[in-house]
Design a protein around this motif. Structure first.
Motif, PDB file in Angstrom:
ATOM      1  N   PHE A 163       0.830  -1.208   0.000  1.00 13.46           N
ATOM      2  CA  PHE A 163       0.000   0.000   0.000  1.00 13.46           C
ATOM      3  C   PHE A 163       0.864   1.258   0.000  1.00 13.46           C
ATOM      4  O   PHE A 163       0.654   2.178  -0.802  1.00 13.46           O
ATOM      5  N   ALA A 164       1.843   1.311   0.876  1.00  8.26           N
ATOM      6  CA  ALA A 164       2.704   2.492   0.947  1.00  8.26           C
ATOM      7  C   ALA A 164       3.678   2.553  -0.230  1.00  8.26           C
ATOM      8  O   ALA A 164       3.951   3.632  -0.773  1.00  8.26           O
ATOM      9  N   ASP A 165       4.200   1.389  -0.644  1.00 11.11           N
ATOM     10  CA  ASP A 165       5.192   1.374  -1.725  1.00 11.11           C
ATOM     11  C   ASP A 165       4.595   1.799  -3.063  1.00 11.11           C
ATOM     12  O   ASP A 165       5.325   2.267  -3.944  1.00 11.11           O
ATOM     13  N   TYR A 166       3.297   1.628  -3.217  1.00 11.46           N
ATOM     14  CA  TYR A 166       2.644   1.973  -4.480  1.00 11.46           C
ATOM     15  C   TYR A 166       2.912   3.416  -4.883  1.00 11.46           C
ATOM     16  O   TYR A 166       3.067   3.729  -6.066  1.00 11.46           O
ATOM     17  N   TYR A 167       2.995   4.304  -3.904  1.00 10.01           N
ATOM     18  CA  TYR A 167       3.126   5.737  -4.190  1.00 10.01           C
ATOM     19  C   TYR A 167       4.560   6.171  -4.494  1.00 10.01           C
ATOM     20  O   TYR A 167       4.768   7.316  -4.887  1.00 10.01           O
ATOM     21  N   SER A 168       5.522   5.294  -4.290  1.00  7.96           N
ATOM     22  CA  SER A 168       6.908   5.718  -4.481  1.00  7.96           C
ATOM     23  C   SER A 168       7.738   4.729  -5.307  1.00  7.96           C
ATOM     24  O   SER A 168       8.945   4.909  -5.440  1.00  7.96           O
ATOM     25  N   GLU A 169       7.113   3.693  -5.858  1.00  3.00           N
ATOM     26  CA  GLU A 169       7.893   2.682  -6.573  1.00  3.00           C
ATOM     27  C   GLU A 169       8.310   3.122  -7.976  1.00  3.00           C
ATOM     28  O   GLU A 169       9.178   2.520  -8.592  1.00  3.00           O
ATOM     29  N   ASN A 170       7.700   4.211  -8.494  1.00  2.83           N
ATOM     30  CA  ASN A 170       8.058   4.739  -9.808  1.00  2.83           C
ATOM     31  C   ASN A 170       8.499   6.198  -9.678  1.00  2.83           C
ATOM     32  O   ASN A 170       8.127   6.879  -8.720  1.00  2.83           O
ATOM     33  N   PRO A 171       9.296   6.707 -10.631  1.00  2.00           N
ATOM     34  CA  PRO A 171       9.653   8.134 -10.616  1.00  2.00           C
ATOM     35  C   PRO A 171       8.409   9.011 -10.557  1.00  2.00           C
ATOM     36  O   PRO A 171       7.388   8.700 -11.187  1.00  2.00           O
ATOM     37  N   ALA A 172       8.493  10.084  -9.786  1.00  2.00           N
ATOM     38  CA  ALA A 172       7.311  10.899  -9.509  1.00  2.00           C
ATOM     39  C   ALA A 172       6.636  11.402 -10.776  1.00  2.00           C
ATOM     40  O   ALA A 172       5.404  11.359 -10.900  1.00  2.00           O
ATOM     41  N   GLN A 173       7.427  11.882 -11.747  1.00  2.00           N
ATOM     42  CA  GLN A 173       6.807  12.430 -12.951  1.00  2.00           C
ATOM     43  C   GLN A 173       6.099  11.353 -13.769  1.00  2.00           C
ATOM     44  O   GLN A 173       5.021  11.587 -14.339  1.00  2.00           O
ATOM     45  N   ASP A 174       6.684  10.150 -13.806  1.00  2.00           N
ATOM     46  CA  ASP A 174       6.035   9.048 -14.517  1.00  2.00           C
ATOM     47  C   ASP A 174       4.765   8.613 -13.795  1.00  2.00           C
ATOM     48  O   ASP A 174       3.749   8.312 -14.423  1.00  2.00           O
ATOM     49  N   PHE A 175       4.849   8.579 -12.471  1.00  2.00           N
ATOM     50  CA  PHE A 175       3.691   8.169 -11.676  1.00  2.00           C
ATOM     51  C   PHE A 175       2.554   9.177 -11.825  1.00  2.00           C
ATOM     52  O   PHE A 175       1.381   8.801 -11.929  1.00  2.00           O
ATOM     53  N   ALA A 176       2.893  10.480 -11.853  1.00  2.00           N
ATOM     54  CA  ALA A 176       1.870  11.515 -12.023  1.00  2.00           C
ATOM     55  C   ALA A 176       1.144  11.349 -13.347  1.00  2.00           C
ATOM     56  O   ALA A 176      -0.093  11.446 -13.422  1.00  2.00           O
ATOM     57  N   ALA A 177       1.902  11.099 -14.421  1.00  2.48           N
ATOM     58  CA  ALA A 177       1.283  10.911 -15.738  1.00  2.48           C
ATOM     59  C   ALA A 177       0.410   9.663 -15.762  1.00  2.48           C
ATOM     60  O   ALA A 177      -0.686   9.670 -16.340  1.00  2.48           O
ATOM     61  N   GLN A 178       0.889   8.592 -15.122  1.00  2.00           N
ATOM     62  CA  GLN A 178       0.123   7.344 -15.084  1.00  2.00           C
ATOM     63  C   GLN A 178      -1.185   7.529 -14.323  1.00  2.00           C
ATOM     64  O   GLN A 178      -2.256   7.110 -14.783  1.00  2.00           O
ATOM     65  N   VAL A 179      -1.107   8.181 -13.175  1.00  7.54           N
ATOM     66  CA  VAL A 179      -2.296   8.407 -12.353  1.00  7.54           C
ATOM     67  C   VAL A 179      -3.284   9.303 -13.083  1.00  7.54           C
ATOM     68  O   VAL A 179      -4.499   9.053 -13.089  1.00  7.54           O
ATOM     69  N   TRP A 180      -2.757  10.358 -13.700  1.00  9.20           N
ATOM     70  CA  TRP A 180      -3.622  11.299 -14.422  1.00  9.20           C
ATOM     71  C   TRP A 180      -4.362  10.591 -15.548  1.00  9.20           C
ATOM     72  O   TRP A 180      -5.576  10.763 -15.709  1.00  9.20           O
ATOM     73  N   THR A 181      -3.649   9.803 -16.321  1.00 10.60           N
ATOM     74  CA  THR A 181      -4.270   9.089 -17.436  1.00 10.60           C
ATOM     75  C   THR A 181      -5.341   8.128 -16.946  1.00 10.60           C
ATOM     76  O   THR A 181      -6.461   8.073 -17.488  1.00 10.60           O
ATOM     77  N   ASN A 182      -5.012   7.361 -15.915  1.00  7.41           N
ATOM     78  CA  ASN A 182      -5.957   6.386 -15.385  1.00  7.41           C
ATOM     79  C   ASN A 182      -7.215   7.057 -14.853  1.00  7.41           C
ATOM     80  O   ASN A 182      -8.342   6.633 -15.148  1.00  7.41           O
ATOM     81  N   ASN A 183      -7.043   8.131 -14.074  1.00  4.29           N
ATOM     82  CA  ASN A 183      -8.200   8.805 -13.497  1.00  4.29           C
ATOM     83  C   ASN A 183      -9.028   9.523 -14.552  1.00  4.29           C
ATOM     84  O   ASN A 183     -10.256   9.597 -14.442  1.00  4.29           O
ATOM     85  N   ALA A 184      -8.355  10.070 -15.577  1.00  3.03           N
ATOM     86  CA  ALA A 184      -9.101  10.720 -16.660  1.00  3.03           C
ATOM     87  C   ALA A 184      -9.966   9.706 -17.403  1.00  3.03           C
ATOM     88  O   ALA A 184     -11.107  10.005 -17.786  1.00  3.03           O
ATOM     89  N   LEU A 185      -9.438   8.495 -17.612  1.00  2.34           N
ATOM     90  CA  LEU A 185     -10.230   7.451 -18.266  1.00  2.34           C
ATOM     91  C   LEU A 185     -11.430   7.048 -17.414  1.00  2.34           C
ATOM     92  O   LEU A 185     -12.534   6.834 -17.929  1.00  2.34           O
ATOM     93  N   ILE A 186     -11.199   6.949 -16.098  1.00  2.00           N
ATOM     94  CA  ILE A 186     -12.309   6.607 -15.199  1.00  2.00           C
ATOM     95  C   ILE A 186     -13.378   7.689 -15.232  1.00  2.00           C
ATOM     96  O   ILE A 186     -14.584   7.409 -15.297  1.00  2.00           O
ATOM     97  N   ALA A 187     -12.946   8.955 -15.193  1.00  2.00           N
ATOM     98  CA  ALA A 187     -13.896  10.060 -15.230  1.00  2.00           C
ATOM     99  C   ALA A 187     -14.676  10.072 -16.539  1.00  2.00           C
ATOM    100  O   ALA A 187     -15.899  10.278 -16.549  1.00  2.00           O
ATOM    101  N   ALA A 188     -13.978   9.856 -17.653  1.00  3.51           N
ATOM    102  CA  ALA A 188     -14.658   9.811 -18.951  1.00  3.51           C
ATOM    103  C   ALA A 188     -15.660   8.662 -19.003  1.00  3.51           C
ATOM    104  O   ALA A 188     -16.775   8.806 -19.522  1.00  3.51           O
ATOM    105  N   LEU A 189     -15.274   7.513 -18.451  1.00  9.22           N
ATOM    106  CA  LEU A 189     -16.191   6.372 -18.403  1.00  9.22           C
ATOM    107  C   LEU A 189     -17.431   6.712 -17.584  1.00  9.22           C
ATOM    108  O   LEU A 189     -18.550   6.377 -17.973  1.00  9.22           O
ATOM    109  N   CYS A 190     -17.226   7.398 -16.474  1.00  8.30           N
ATOM    110  CA  CYS A 190     -18.362   7.781 -15.628  1.00  8.30           C
ATOM    111  C   CYS A 190     -19.310   8.716 -16.361  1.00  8.30           C
ATOM    112  O   CYS A 190     -20.529   8.593 -16.263  1.00  8.30           O
ATOM    113  N   VAL A 191     -18.743   9.666 -17.109  1.00  9.84           N
ATOM    114  CA  VAL A 191     -19.582  10.630 -17.822  1.00  9.84           C
ATOM    115  C   VAL A 191     -20.403   9.940 -18.908  1.00  9.84           C
ATOM    116  O   VAL A 191     -21.622  10.097 -18.994  1.00  9.84           O
TER     117      VAL A 191
END
Length: 331
Positions: free
Chosen positions: A144-172
């Protein structure tokens, strides 16, 4: 085509069009004349380009037609004004007008998640049945804790953003069918509740809430807004309301939902940056949560101040009248 004869035949019309374009004010009849001459000049330009493309004449007519088009249709607002209006009027008012829907989604989602967290947290024997003991220990102590730091921050930010944007689009866009959206929301609420319940049952409530709160407040709110907009679309064709057909209601709510989806791209980008750079940082827990609370409060203030102001001014979040659908006259 005899180009000299063609110019001699229509030069008077072009001069008259230039004369009208040079005037600051036109009468009603002159405005009608300008429109007619503009249409004729556009036809002349097309004929010259296809039959005798003289560069000098094509250039002259192109400039004349462009000036006339601008006079007839009006000049559009600069792109930066359109961009600014989107974020100061269009997006906040669309979110504001949909607030009963996304607040309802937030309430139901939170009830399910916190209910499961409390249930599993107070019944550790039930939490232990969700997965093998070794897997639960791995989740609680490392994953749980390692999930937030196992990848470089900038890569993780892009991954999270993409995933959440897809979820939001699916919801809409799944909202028009309602049931698929409800299933998605239930699955996510149960997932959050189960993980949180396991963390609490194993004495890691501080780790769970300390890591999920900084970004989760804004991130989940964005998902709730998207889901609320989606459900609003679905309900519009079930109960379109007085004075609207189902097609009209569906079109209006769908256009507002697309506006919301575009704005949430920025909101989710902000939550992604917080999740990648703040959540796993070495800041004290209170500081990390404080940043999340400020971002969350800023979004709500933005929506309810600017959105309410725009709604009171008569804004709906829909397209301008001239950009909406046209209706054929009927007897």
């Amino acid at each position: 085509m005899d180009l000299d004869a063609y110019v001699a035949e229509h030069a008077g019309e072009w001069r008259r069009l230039e004369e009208l374009l040079g005037r600051r004010r036109l009468t009603g009849s002159e405005s009608d004349e300008l429109i007619a001459l503009y249409q004729r000049a556009a036809t002349h330009l097309s004929a010259v380009q296809s039959r005798a493309p003289d560069p000098a004449l094509v250039g002259r007519l192109s400039r004349l037609v462009a000036r006339a088009r601008s006079a007839v249709t009006g000049s559009s607002a600069p792109s930066w004004l359109t961009f600014a209006r989107f974020f100061t009027v269009g997006f906040p008012v669309a979110v504001y007008r949909a607030w009963p829907w996304w607040c309802g989604v937030a309430t139901a989602f939170s009830a399910v998640s916190f209910g499961l967290i409390a249930w599993f947290g107070t019944h550790p024997e039930l939490a232990a049945q969700l997965a093998p003991e070794s897997a639960l220990r791995q989740l609680v102590e490392h994953d749980f804790a390692d999930y937030y730091s196992e990848n470089p921050a900038q890569d993780f930010a892009a991954q999270v953003w993409t995933n959440n944007a897809l979820i939001a689009a699916l919801c809409v866009f799944a909202g028009v069918l309602i049931v698929p959206l409800i299933i998605v929301l239930i699955n996510n609420a149960v997932g959050v509740g189960e993980v949180g319940g396991v963390m609490v049952a194993y004495g890691k409530a501080d780790v769970f809430f300390g890591l999920i709160t900084p970004h989760g407040l804004l991130e989940l709110t964005a998902v709730f807004v998207a889901a609320g907009a989606g459900l609003r679309i679905g309900w519009s064709w079930i109960a379109p309301g007085p004075g609207r057909t189902r097609a009209q209601a569906l079109a209006e709510t769908s256009r507002a939902a697309v506006l919301i989806a575009l704005g949430l791209v920025v909101v989710l980008a902000i939550s992604g940056v917080i999740e990648a750079f703040v959540t796993p940082s070495g800041l004290p827990t209170w500081a990390r949560i404080g940043i999340g609370v400020v971002a969350f409060g800023g979004f709500l203030t933005y929506v309810f101040v600017l959105g309410r102001r725009a709604a009171l001014a008569g804004e709906t979040g829909d397209l301008a009248l001239g950009e909406r659908e046209d209706f054929a006259p009927a007897v």
